[in-house]
Design a protein around this motif. Structure first.
Motif, mmCIF file in Angstrom:
data_model
loop_
_atom_site.group_PDB
_atom_site.id
_atom_site.type_symbol
_atom_site.label_atom_id
_atom_site.label_comp_id
_atom_site.label_asym_id
_atom_site.label_seq_id
_atom_site.Cartn_x
_atom_site.Cartn_y
_atom_site.Cartn_z
ATOM 1 N N ALA A 81 16.170 -16.644 34.880
ATOM 2 C CA ALA A 81 15.776 -17.770 33.551
ATOM 3 C C ALA A 81 15.713 -16.809 32.635
ATOM 4 O O ALA A 81 15.834 -17.165 31.338
ATOM 5 N N ARG A 82 15.083 -15.248 32.159
ATOM 6 C CA ARG A 82 15.343 -14.784 31.122
ATOM 7 C C ARG A 82 16.605 -14.855 30.123
ATOM 8 O O ARG A 82 16.765 -14.848 28.997
ATOM 9 N N ALA B 128 19.636 -16.798 31.409
ATOM 10 C CA ALA B 128 19.740 -17.992 30.906
ATOM 11 C C ALA B 128 19.013 -18.635 29.851
ATOM 12 O O ALA B 128 19.689 -19.410 29.261
ATOM 13 N N GLN B 129 18.021 -18.247 29.263
ATOM 14 C CA GLN B 129 17.393 -18.599 27.739
ATOM 15 C C GLN B 129 17.455 -17.972 27.110
ATOM 16 O O GLN B 129 17.066 -18.043 25.851
ATOM 17 N N ARG B 130 18.359 -17.084 27.103
ATOM 18 C CA ARG B 130 18.809 -16.007 26.046
ATOM 19 C C ARG B 130 17.811 -15.490 25.622
ATOM 20 O O ARG B 130 17.442 -15.377 23.869
ATOM 21 N N ASP B 131 16.850 -14.494 26.164
ATOM 22 C CA ASP B 131 16.138 -14.191 26.070
ATOM 23 C C ASP B 131 16.191 -12.682 24.949
ATOM 24 O O ASP B 131 17.356 -12.241 24.822
#
Length: 86
Positions: A47-48, A50-53
């Motif tokens: 998720a991180r 994918a969120q481009r953290d």
């Protein structure tokens, strides 16, 4: 600053941050550098990415060293997703 620390990404497993910190304490003393551990469940790490953290992206863009497993197993997947924008 990211270069001041060695960032240890641990993805998967049942280790807690306290356990990991305890295990890394000897390595910190031997290296003379702080090791900043980050423990992720696989879905959280995905998720991180994918969120481009920003933090995860910055660490993955730097030099990586696999302590156990294959460095491309994390970095390769992360780099591909970041490049694809997914």
């Amino acid at each position: 600053h990211l270069a001041q620390f060695l960032h240890a990404f641990l993805v998967g497993g049942d280790l807690g941050l306290r356990d990991v910190t305890r295990m890394l304490s000897g390595a910190q003393e031997e290296l003379g550098r702080a090791i900043n551990p980050h423990v992720f469940r696989p879905e959280e790490f995905d998720a991180r990415i994918a969120q481009r953290d920003h933090f995860v992206s910055s660490v993955l863009a730097g030099t990586r060293l696999a302590v156990k497993g294959d460095v491309d197993a994390i970095g390769g997947v992360g780099a591909k997703r970041l490049a694809a924008g997914t």
